[in-house]
Write a protein that holds these residues in place. Structure first.
Motif, PDB file in Angstrom:
ATOM      1  N   SER A 118       0.861  -1.194   0.000  1.00  0.00           N
ATOM      2  CA  SER A 118       0.000   0.000   0.000  1.00  0.00           C
ATOM      3  C   SER A 118       0.896   1.243   0.000  1.00  0.00           C
ATOM      4  O   SER A 118       2.105   1.141   0.209  1.00  0.00           O
ATOM      5  N   ALA A 119       0.264   2.424  -0.176  1.00  0.00           N
ATOM      6  CA  ALA A 119       1.035   3.680  -0.207  1.00  0.00           C
ATOM      7  C   ALA A 119       1.826   3.853   1.094  1.00  0.00           C
ATOM      8  O   ALA A 119       2.987   4.253   1.087  1.00  0.00           O
ATOM      9  N   GLN A 120       1.164   3.527   2.234  1.00  0.00           N
ATOM     10  CA  GLN A 120       1.815   3.703   3.543  1.00  0.00           C
ATOM     11  C   GLN A 120       3.052   2.806   3.665  1.00  0.00           C
ATOM     12  O   GLN A 120       4.122   3.265   4.063  1.00  0.00           O
ATOM     13  N   ILE A 121       2.891   1.526   3.285  1.00  0.00           N
ATOM     14  CA  ILE A 121       4.012   0.583   3.400  1.00  0.00           C
ATOM     15  C   ILE A 121       5.087   0.935   2.371  1.00  0.00           C
ATOM     16  O   ILE A 121       6.282   0.887   2.654  1.00  0.00           O
ATOM     17  N   LEU A 142       7.158  -2.916  12.827  1.00  0.00           N
ATOM     18  CA  LEU A 142       6.944  -2.772  11.380  1.00  0.00           C
ATOM     19  C   LEU A 142       8.183  -2.183  10.708  1.00  0.00           C
ATOM     20  O   LEU A 142       8.719  -2.746   9.747  1.00  0.00           O
ATOM     21  N   GLN A 192      -6.996  -0.253   8.949  1.00  0.00           N
ATOM     22  CA  GLN A 192      -6.141   0.563   8.070  1.00  0.00           C
ATOM     23  C   GLN A 192      -4.698   0.646   8.572  1.00  0.00           C
ATOM     24  O   GLN A 192      -3.829   1.186   7.895  1.00  0.00           O
ATOM     25  N   GLY A 193      -4.455   0.171   9.781  1.00  0.00           N
ATOM     26  CA  GLY A 193      -3.103   0.208  10.340  1.00  0.00           C
ATOM     27  C   GLY A 193      -2.624   1.618  10.640  1.00  0.00           C
ATOM     28  O   GLY A 193      -1.449   1.931  10.501  1.00  0.00           O
ATOM     29  N   GLY A 251      -2.293   5.363   6.282  1.00  0.00           N
ATOM     30  CA  GLY A 251      -3.324   4.331   6.125  1.00  0.00           C
ATOM     31  C   GLY A 251      -3.228   3.678   4.768  1.00  0.00           C
ATOM     32  O   GLY A 251      -2.402   4.056   3.930  1.00  0.00           O
ATOM     33  N   LEU A 252      -4.058   2.683   4.556  1.00  0.00           N
ATOM     34  CA  LEU A 252      -3.976   1.923   3.306  1.00  0.00           C
ATOM     35  C   LEU A 252      -4.684   2.635   2.166  1.00  0.00           C
ATOM     36  O   LEU A 252      -4.355   2.468   1.012  1.00  0.00           O
ATOM     37  N   ALA A 254       1.325  -3.184  10.793  1.00  0.00           N
ATOM     38  CA  ALA A 254       0.828  -1.809  10.972  1.00  0.00           C
ATOM     39  C   ALA A 254      -0.420  -1.844  11.853  1.00  0.00           C
ATOM     40  O   ALA A 254      -0.571  -1.049  12.792  1.00  0.00           O
TER      41      ALA A 254
END
Lengths: 233, 227
Positions: free
Chosen positions: A37-40, A124, B16-17, B25-26, B81
């Motif tokens: 995802s964008a966050q990861i 994480l 959404q972590g 968030g995702l 997350a």
């Protein structure tokens, strides 16, 4: 470039190693089934940048002549080193004239930072930086492998895949034999009692060199363990 | 925001972590919106009981994360997350739990066995267990059987989780179980094992009570065995 029969020690500039984001994602479990995802994704980017500040890529490599190969044993000239592995001996080293014994590492700083993050509850970020470390040390080994291949190709020789203690039927305890064959300044890399390397982000192994193109084949082609996560085809 | 909306948003932010308002968030457009931290604080302020916050917000959210992980919609970092967001909410709730009469679901000691230095899997299991409401004592890695026996004797945990990545070090799990037996402690604690090289057959062979294939499976096993 690696010179024959001469121990080589070299420290590389961190930016000479290309840490690939897609490979980091693969180490984190993202396969063909999904993308971060964008966050990861932005966390992976930031941890790759962090890794370039922490890694100290270096390698140690020595060329030995393959003296004798029996079904289970590979002995190297001038080092009293005998490795025992039926598969690697029979499939690969029976056709090799030389062997490159190597050790690569990215040093202790990245994993110290991972421990710090984990201890502080940032699991994480720690897990991502750890995966970046796996990719970085793998790339140092790839860099060395390419260099050995280039040298071998100049004399018309082929090189095998690289093998580390623990691969195929090669007992991890033979790290001790490998370390004694290296016999030199190993950039502070040490073996624990149970033959794990410290720093952990280190790779040791052997690459065969010879004039029979079948040495380039993967022994995994002949292995029945088709669900092995480390299968090389 | 009604209490129901607060809990629903908390659950959504766990999925959404998002630990706090600074997390992306995702999905897009969440930056700056309240995350698990702000929503947990708001829920406490609004007088929602810690039990409800945990059960309907955090646990309900983590259950969805578990389902998404099983369905390969989520991967390890996504799950981490969410587990971190849950961990943060639990930290905020902690001072309020005793007052509200909410106690931990059980005590779990975890360790990577002697000779093995790999601890990421163990850390993930610890984080998920904490998020699920367990008290976790993490001994670290390269832990010899005698140290584990000592801690089991002192802490009297309900569960002991042993981790090993390598075929060479997983044998130490069996030795640890034997040491517990010799110390007369084997029946006082349920032993769960996990790690890349471990299998159900191996767990049976060494007399473990369970084998977890991943972090969520480990939590499920603990839940099943405590019943």
């Amino acid at each position: 470039m690696i010179e024959h029969c001469k121990p080589m020690v070299r420290t590389l500039a961190p930016n000479s190693i290309n840490i690939e984001k897609s490979e980091v994602a693969r180490y984190l479990g993202y396969g063909k089934d999904g993308n971060p995802s964008a966050q990861i994704s932005s966390l992976i980017d930031s941890q790759i940048s962090e890794a370039y500040r922490l890694i100290e890529p270096s390698y140690f490599c020595v060329m030995k002549e393959v003296e004798n190969v029996e079904a289970f044993r590979i002995s190297l000239r001038g080092s009293n080193s005998v490795f025992s592995s039926n598969i690697i001996a029979r499939r690969i080293f029976s056709k090799c004239s030389k062997a490159a014994i190597f050790l690569t590492t990215i040093g202790p700083r990245l994993e110290e930072r991972v421990s710090q993050l984990m201890d502080g509850g940032e699991i994480l970020k720690g897990a991502i930086l750890d995966a970046v470390g796996n990719e970085a040390v793998e790339k140092v080994a790839c860099w060395l492998e390419a260099s050995i291949k280039e040298t071998a190709a100049a004399s018309g020789a082929d090189v095998s895949l690289r093998y580390s203690p623990g691969y195929c039927d090669w007992d991890i305890k033979e790290q001790k034999v490998l370390f004694s064959a290296l016999d030199g300044d190993l950039h502070g890399v040490e073996l624990t009692e149970d033959c794990l390397m410290m720093p952990r982000k280190s790779i040791s192994g052997i690459i065969g060199i010879g004039f029979d193109s079948s040495i380039t084949l993967s022994p995994c082609l002949f292995c029945n363990k088709t669900d092995c996560p480390s299968r090389r085809l | 925001m009604t209490n129901e909306e607060n809990i629903q948003l908390l659950k959504e932010n766990i999925i959404q972590g998002r630990r706090d308002e600074n997390d992306e968030g995702l999905e897009e457009g969440m930056l700056g919106q309240p995350g698990a931290k702000e929503l947990t604080e708001a829920a406490i302020q609004a007088g929602i009981t810690p039990g409800t916050i945990i059960l309907e917000g955090l646990t309900a959210g983590m259950n969805v994360v578990g389902e998404k992980y099983e369905a390969k919609e989520y991967f390890i970092p996504d799950m981490l997350a969410s587990a971190e967001a849950t961990g943060l909410a639990m930290e905020i709730l902690e001072p309020h739990l005793a007052k509200a009469g909410v106690s931990s679901k059980g005590k779990v000691v975890v360790a990577t066995v002697k000779g093995d230095l790999h601890d990421i899997g163990k850390n993930i299991v610890s984080l998920l267990l904490k998020g699920a409401g367990y008290e976790v004592i993490d001994l670290g890695n390269d832990i010899p059987p005698e140290r584990i026996v000592e801690v089991v004797r002192q802490e009297n945990p309900d569960f002991l989780g042993l981790s090993a990545l390598l075929t060479t070090t997983m044998k130490m799990m069996g030795e640890t179980i034997n040491s517990l037996r010799e110390a007369g402690l084997r029946d006082r604690v349920k032993v769960l094992v996990g790690g890349a090289a471990v299998s159900q057959d191996f767990a049976d062979e060494i007399g473990a009570d369970g084998y977890g294939t991943d972090g969520f499976h480990a939590v499920r096993l603990v839940e099943e065995l405590r019943e």
